[in-house]
Design an enzyme around this catalytic site. Structure first.
Site, PDB file in Angstrom:
ATOM      1  N   ARG A   2      -4.554  -2.276  15.675  1.00  0.00           N
ATOM      2  CA  ARG A   2      -3.374  -1.482  15.389  1.00  0.00           C
ATOM      3  C   ARG A   2      -2.396  -1.610  16.559  1.00  0.00           C
ATOM      4  NH1 ARG A   2      -4.759  -1.871  11.036  1.00  0.00           N
ATOM      5  NH2 ARG A   2      -5.264  -0.293   9.452  1.00  0.00           N
ATOM      6  N   HIS A  44       1.067  -9.899  12.060  1.00  0.00           N
ATOM      7  CA  HIS A  44       0.098  -9.011  11.402  1.00  0.00           C
ATOM      8  C   HIS A  44      -0.583  -9.714  10.227  1.00  0.00           C
ATOM      9  CE1 HIS A  44      -0.843  -4.493  10.554  1.00  0.00           C
ATOM     10  NE2 HIS A  44      -1.893  -5.265  10.295  1.00  0.00           N
ATOM     11  N   GLU A  89       6.376  -1.861  13.724  1.00  0.00           N
ATOM     12  CA  GLU A  89       6.462  -2.826  12.626  1.00  0.00           C
ATOM     13  C   GLU A  89       7.203  -2.181  11.449  1.00  0.00           C
ATOM     14  OE1 GLU A  89       2.807  -4.593  11.335  1.00  0.00           O
ATOM     15  OE2 GLU A  89       2.038  -4.835  13.371  1.00  0.00           O
TER      16      GLU A  89
END
Length: 384
Positions: free
Chosen positions: A210, A256, A239
């Site tokens: 994360r 990601h 993000e």
């Protein structure tokens, strides 16, 4: 029955087409109007599922095709008798292979004849971290595990855990924690100025868990100072509107997508299909394997002349080379600031097909048992 689903979930019609009508919508911009008349909601991590989204809707089941649940208000779902399922572990192997590929690049950069000389600290030993640890141990790496919640609950001596500082002393530190703020062991900004100051230019920091686990502002400052570590980030704060200053300072940056292998994506869909079928009392008839296409590359061959580390490196990168994603992300972030968030999401939405090592058959002719064991540990199919 109406199933509203994030348009980027793969094989929606294949798995759910005979369960109900499937309506695809944008996960990032999903609104209460999109889900008002839905009976089932299927999302990914980009959608916040809470009272604001669902109040007044017909939704009775929510599924997220992801391993994490920090985007879901589980308490509100429970209070409103809405069924829920996530897909824990669905993309664990994909993330493991991402980390292995990054490790192979780092070992090459360090001019190491044997990549298992690297010590690896794993912070967060759940589905992903645990699988990574098992793979690395089979490959001969020295691994240290850091997971304070598990260490506090441990009732036997089967696993030895170390504290964060000891993990941060390893050659490579890889983060696989969930994002928590109010727990007994919060992970928000777990790595800040103090922790970053402990790292040196002889170390590699990887985060594919994360983004908010690492204080990105503190990271920028640390990377501008002497003796800074190398950093590989797949996840970022803020993000999809990531800070290009962070990207410009890290060694490797990807959008990601560590868990974005086709196998990982399809397994996530399959797990939610199974959970919804159980919730509705329907038979489970479909499996991910029946929908996987033939890989673009199906076989490679090595002879007795092959160097072991070079052979592993070539096979790994035949399946996945993170430098391609790094190049795409850096190019994309040259766009005007107000376009970067949409472009970041686009890199994920339009991500090219990436297959796992299990899709590749490796033929070995006269090679050592050590090389055979290494290929097996990673998950390649062998033909000897």
């Amino acid at each position: 029955m109406l199933i509203v689903a994030d348009e980027n979930i793969p094989l929606l019609e294949a798995f759910f087409g005979d369960v109900g009508e499937v309506r695809r919508v944008s996960g990032r911009t999903m609104s209460p109007e999109d889900v008002h008349d839905a009976d089932v909601l299927l999302v990914r991590s980009v959608t916040r599922v809470n009272r604001e989204l669902l109040e007044g809707s017909r939704v009775r089941f929510v599924g997220t095709t992801t391993i994490g649940t920090d985007h879901i208000d589980l308490g509100w779902l429970d209070d409103n008798a809405i069924g829920f399922s996530a897909a824990p572990g669905c993309n664990a192997n994909s993330v493991v292979e991402y980390v292995l590929s990054v490790l192979s690049l780092y070992a090459e950069r360090r001019v190491l004849a044997d990549w298992s000389q690297l010590t690896v600290g794993i912070v967060g030993v759940g589905n992903v971290g645990g699988e990574l640890a098992e793979t690395l141990v089979r490959l001969g790496f020295s691994v240290k595990l850091c997971d304070p919640p598990r260490a506090a609950q441990q009732s036997d001596d089967s696993t030895t855990f170390v504290d964060l500082d000891e993990a941060l002393a390893c050659d490579v530190v890889s983060f696989h924690t969930p994002l928590t703020r109010d727990s007994a062991f919060p992970t928000y900004h777990l790595v800040g100025e103090r922790e970053l100051a402990m790292l040196t230019s002889e170390q590699l920091l990887i985060n594919s868990g994360r983004g908010e686990v690492i204080d990105n502002a503190a990271l920028c400052k640390r990377l501008d100072r002497d003796n800074a570590p190398l950093v590989a980030l797949d996840v970022w704060e803020q993000e999809p509107r990531i800070n290009p200053d962070v990207l410009n300072r890290v060694w490797l940056g990807t959008p990601h997508i560590a868990g974005y292998s086709l196998e990982g994506k399809v397994q996530g869909t399959e797990m939610i299909y199974q959970a919804l079928s159980r919730f509705l009392g329907l038979p489970i008839r479909k499996k991910a394997g029946q929908f996987l296409p033939e890989p673009a590359l199906s076989k490679v061959s090595f002879t007795s002349a092959a160097d072991e580390c070079a052979a592993i490196r070539m096979a790994l990168r035949a399946c996945y080379d993170p430098r391609q994603d790094d190049a795409r992300l850096r190019h994309a972030m040259k766009a005007p600031a107000d376009e970067r968030g949409v472009i970041f999401d686009g890199l994920r939405r339009d991500y090219p097909v990436r297959r796992e090592c299990s899709s590749l058959k490796v033929q070995l002719k006269g090679t050592s048992k050590s090389l055979q064991d290494s290929f097996r540990a990673i998950g390649f199919k062998l033909k000897i």
